[in-house]
Enzyme design. Sequence first.
Site, PDB file in Angstrom:
ATOM      1  N   ARG A  77       0.834  -1.208   0.000  1.00  0.00           N
ATOM      2  CA  ARG A  77       0.000   0.000   0.000  1.00  0.00           C
ATOM      3  C   ARG A  77       0.868   1.257   0.000  1.00  0.00           C
ATOM      4  O   ARG A  77       0.510   2.272  -0.601  1.00  0.00           O
ATOM      5  CB  ARG A  77      -0.993  -0.004   1.165  1.00  0.00           C
ATOM      6  CG  ARG A  77      -2.057   1.071   1.059  1.00  0.00           C
ATOM      7  CD  ARG A  77      -3.132   0.949   2.144  1.00  0.00           C
ATOM      8  NE  ARG A  77      -4.212   0.054   1.790  1.00  0.00           N
ATOM      9  CZ  ARG A  77      -5.327   0.420   1.133  1.00  0.00           C
ATOM     10  NH1 ARG A  77      -5.502   1.681   0.781  1.00  0.00           N
ATOM     11  NH2 ARG A  77      -6.250  -0.465   0.848  1.00  0.00           N
TER      12      ARG A  77
ATOM     13  N   GLU B 101      -9.894   5.988   7.301  1.00  0.00           N
ATOM     14  CA  GLU B 101      -8.450   6.247   7.292  1.00  0.00           C
ATOM     15  C   GLU B 101      -8.018   7.541   6.592  1.00  0.00           C
ATOM     16  O   GLU B 101      -7.091   8.203   7.063  1.00  0.00           O
ATOM     17  CB  GLU B 101      -7.715   5.070   6.625  1.00  0.00           C
ATOM     18  CG  GLU B 101      -7.810   3.762   7.368  1.00  0.00           C
ATOM     19  CD  GLU B 101      -7.395   2.598   6.476  1.00  0.00           C
ATOM     20  OE1 GLU B 101      -8.186   2.225   5.592  1.00  0.00           O
ATOM     21  OE2 GLU B 101      -6.287   2.087   6.658  1.00  0.00           O
TER      22      GLU B 101
HETATM   23  N1  MTE Z   1     -12.258   5.464  14.604  1.00  0.00           N
HETATM   24  C1  MTE Z   1     -12.316   5.151  15.911  1.00  0.00           C
HETATM   25  N2  MTE Z   1     -13.037   5.935  16.731  1.00  0.00           N
HETATM   26  N3  MTE Z   1     -11.653   4.075  16.420  1.00  0.00           N
HETATM   27  C2  MTE Z   1     -10.890   3.264  15.613  1.00  0.00           C
HETATM   28  O1  MTE Z   1     -10.303   2.289  16.092  1.00  0.00           O
HETATM   29  N4  MTE Z   1     -10.044   2.826  13.327  1.00  0.00           N
HETATM   30  C3  MTE Z   1      -9.741   3.421  12.018  1.00  0.00           C
HETATM   31  C4  MTE Z   1     -10.967   4.138  11.452  1.00  0.00           C
HETATM   32  N5  MTE Z   1     -11.531   5.016  12.440  1.00  0.00           N
HETATM   33  C5  MTE Z   1     -10.802   3.585  14.214  1.00  0.00           C
HETATM   34  C6  MTE Z   1     -11.538   4.697  13.752  1.00  0.00           C
HETATM   35  C7  MTE Z   1      -9.281   2.447  11.033  1.00  0.00           C
HETATM   36  S1  MTE Z   1      -7.665   1.989  11.033  1.00  0.00           S
HETATM   37  C8  MTE Z   1     -10.118   1.934  10.085  1.00  0.00           C
HETATM   38  S2  MTE Z   1      -9.557   0.879   8.895  1.00  0.00           S
HETATM   39  C9  MTE Z   1     -11.551   2.263  10.067  1.00  0.00           C
HETATM   40  O2  MTE Z   1     -11.916   3.153  11.110  1.00  0.00           O
HETATM   41  C10 MTE Z   1     -12.331   0.966  10.192  1.00  0.00           C
HETATM   42  O3  MTE Z   1     -13.687   1.175  10.245  1.00  0.00           O
HETATM   43  P1  MTE Z   1     -14.599   1.460   8.946  1.00  0.00           P
HETATM   44  O4  MTE Z   1     -14.106   0.574   7.870  1.00  0.00           O
HETATM   45  O5  MTE Z   1     -15.948   1.159   9.418  1.00  0.00           O
HETATM   46  O6  MTE Z   1     -14.380   2.907   8.619  1.00  0.00           O
HETATM   47  N1  HPA Z   2      -5.927  -2.454   4.340  1.00  0.00           N
HETATM   48  C1  HPA Z   2      -6.136  -2.757   5.621  1.00  0.00           C
HETATM   49  N2  HPA Z   2      -6.006  -3.944   6.118  1.00  0.00           N
HETATM   50  C2  HPA Z   2      -5.633  -4.928   5.293  1.00  0.00           C
HETATM   51  C3  HPA Z   2      -5.387  -4.687   3.949  1.00  0.00           C
HETATM   52  C4  HPA Z   2      -5.540  -3.387   3.432  1.00  0.00           C
HETATM   53  O1  HPA Z   2      -5.332  -3.106   2.250  1.00  0.00           O
HETATM   54  N3  HPA Z   2      -5.021  -5.851   3.395  1.00  0.00           N
HETATM   55  C5  HPA Z   2      -5.034  -6.757   4.394  1.00  0.00           C
HETATM   56  N4  HPA Z   2      -5.407  -6.211   5.540  1.00  0.00           N
HETATM   57 MO1  MOS Z   3      -7.384   0.042   9.490  1.00  0.00          MO
HETATM   58  S1  MOS Z   3      -5.335   0.187   9.528  1.00  0.00           S
HETATM   59  O1  MOS Z   3      -7.317  -0.710   7.901  1.00  0.00           O
HETATM   60  O2  MOS Z   3      -7.620  -1.254  10.569  1.00  0.00           O
END
Ligand code: MTE
Ligand code: HPA
Ligand code: MOS
Length: 781
Positions: free
Chosen positions: A322, A725
């Site tokens: 990534r 993210e």
């Molecule tokens: N927001 C909160 N409050 N707590 C979390 O742990 N994780 C982040 C983001 N926002 C997180 C967060 C990460 S790393 C990801 S990948 C996404 O939330 C995952 O949730 P979603 O796919 O529902 O957005």
């Molecule tokens: N993003 C987050 N988590 C993951 C991914 C990715 O692209 N691939 C495997 N785990």
């Molecule tokens: Mo988020 S780093 O893809 O859990």
Amino acid sequence: MMSTSRVENPAGGVSGKAIRHESAPLHVTGRAHYADDIPLPAGALHVAIGQSEVAHGRLRELDLSLVRAAPGVVAVLTAADVPGENNYGAVLKDDPIFAFDAVQHVGQPLFAVVATSMDAARRALRLARVDIDVLPAILDIREALARESFVLPTVRLERGDAEVALGAAPFCLEGSFSLGGQEHFYLEANVAVALPQDDGSLVIHSSTQNPTEVQHVVAHALGVPAHEVGIQCRRLGGAFGGKESQPALFAAIAAIAARRLGRAVKLRLDRDADMTMTGKRHDFEADYRVGFDAGGRILALDVMLASRCGYSADLSGPVNDRAMFHLDNCYFLDNVRIVSHRCKTHTVSNTAFRGFGGPQGMMVIEVVIDAIARRLGCDPLAVRQRNFYGIGTRDVTHYQMRVEDNIIADLVSRLALSSDYQARRAAIARSNAASSLVKRGIALTPVKFGISFTATHFNQAGALVHVYADGSVLLNHGGLEMGQGLHTKVAQVVADEFGLPLSAIRISATDTAKVPNTAATAASSGTDLNGKAAQAAARIIRGRMQDFLAGKYAADRAAVRFTQGEVHIGETHLPFAEAARQSWFARVSLSSTGFYATPKIHYDPKSMIGRPFYYFAYGAAVSEVAIDTLTGEHRLLRVDILHDAGRSLNPAIDIGQVEGGFLQGVGWLTCEELWWDREGRLKTHAPSTYKIPAVSDWPEVAHVKLLERADNREDTIFRAKAVGEPPLMLAMSVFHALREAVSAAVGDGEAGARAAARLMAPATPEAVLRALGALDGAGLS
Ligand code: MTE
Ligand code: HPA
Ligand code: MOS
């Protein structure tokens, strides 16, 4: 199927509304239950983990006789006590649950103590006598590079001919950049509660983003089929990627103990144990050579990326992929070569962290652009804009994906205007000239982030929806609620499918027994995937109700509509509950699963060519900072953000994600510093030594907005975009504003450019002083 369009997200519905998080009252009153709050059955036991104090060595002897004899101790577990596979590796099988021969980092689990109380377990740990033959340890990236110590093979991605284009470019620059890692610092440390059932199977409450993987790891560790292990989680107290792969270790240890003793077992880490036993964001070293023209347009780029993966692969393959995919950020790179080394060090195994390598790749190109601008003596924003992807031209990424939804140029112009960027930049230059000790800086940086798991097969989700005969709805899906508001958004989707108020929808804990074979809730795709799966389930039930009611009331099927808590069947109006009751009475199934798999995506993991992402999310931020040139301390004074969440499902939650993501990124780039000593011991292993941003670090002036009229061009759930993210990378603006201030402090031109280029991340006060040259000769640089 209806097409996904504006009509389908009806005015009067709940999707698109700013609605508070479903657990907000529970969060703020402390009534929300986390795994640690689950009452334990009588006779429950507690586990503590014995960790290595050596970074690298051979385990000669583990004398645990005193531990076994200690008060309250019921059992001691080592590698020999794992009934199945002694491994929890997410991708490769290189993560032992308990070390058995090679010891590979300080903090590595060697054994576990099971005792009648947490306190007894912890006290007993100290009685272990561990004999390890110490071997030389590799502790940083440059050393690993020099020794070619890698966890995975080096990967190359090339387009055009960077070498030839570098030779032909009118201007060339080269440089290096160091980028620190980051501790997740979720408030809830890792926890697993294993509950043996009467048939020998296990139910485990695990603080995980990835229940399916925990289920499989536990089943393998026990040597039983997956159906003997059920994983549940109602909510996580934060995860941020830190609970994507590594919670499996703790669930496996609790499971082994519970299975062996036939008693409930709880394993909850304290902060120090969590920080020394679990991986962090990968730190990176980058070397680059760039060729460009007099206007700052990049003609050639050659980049070496090297990251600290720690002792094992974990998710380092996809994280580093990534980073390579995101090295372009918003910029068209014509002749480019990226070489990515995945370095093996004798430190904890680094893992997913919000952005998943993307932020690291993007920081490298932003630093390159910054260097070009300083070399040419122009505004870095102008150089950024000159290199943006075009629309219909210069629009294919270095991995051959066409950028079809490019809105970055327009978004950035709007933000530059609304934040008054140009006038403030001029004013800051004037005020810097008049201020000798405090210098200010301003920077605007853009974000483009690819949405989808790069591993195509993870892009699938399932849901299970029940409508009870009283019209109330129970929703279950494969995603994890970690504070990001996933459950609220998915409930909004289901409410709208049935034309119900949000209060009619209840979400139950995530459970492998309800929805199987799920992906981690990660890659920001939780709502995209589970929202669509839940929608599919709800539509199946709604379709059955429509068929039945149309027949019963002799109406056209298309005339059966679900709205405002009622079902309209031609002229007849029934409360939804009455429609559900009648359907049940007529023996219509009111329960359904739903499934979704993201369309269009594919890529070849060998060549890295293809379309790994369904679409891109965009954003930009302008940050203004001030530095104190005597102490290196700095403050974020103002931020302006314009972020693209597509057609936001819930602007309140999305703004929360944007603000939280941004500030977490600010922490990564400005104050959070991980520091290992020469023996490989993490010295920043607690809040006393590891500084995350506080409320007081939020700037006094903050204008945070979602882009309006921003429907996703792809057919995502109600045309929304993922938001978890991408906002983290808005924090790049703060780092670059700091570089501006450093440059201004030293004097613009050559000296300023050199000072700015010396500023590495995290830009702690020490790093700022070092960049200013203020530590030269002080023995601290
Ligand atoms: N927001 C909160 N409050 N707590 C979390 O742990 N994780 C982040 C983001 N926002 C997180 C967060 C990460 S790393 C990801 S990948 C996404 O939330 C995952 O949730 P979603 O796919 O529902 O957005
Ligand atoms: N993003 C987050 N988590 C993951 C991914 C990715 O692209 N691939 C495997 N785990
Ligand atoms: Mo988020 S780093 O893809 O859990």
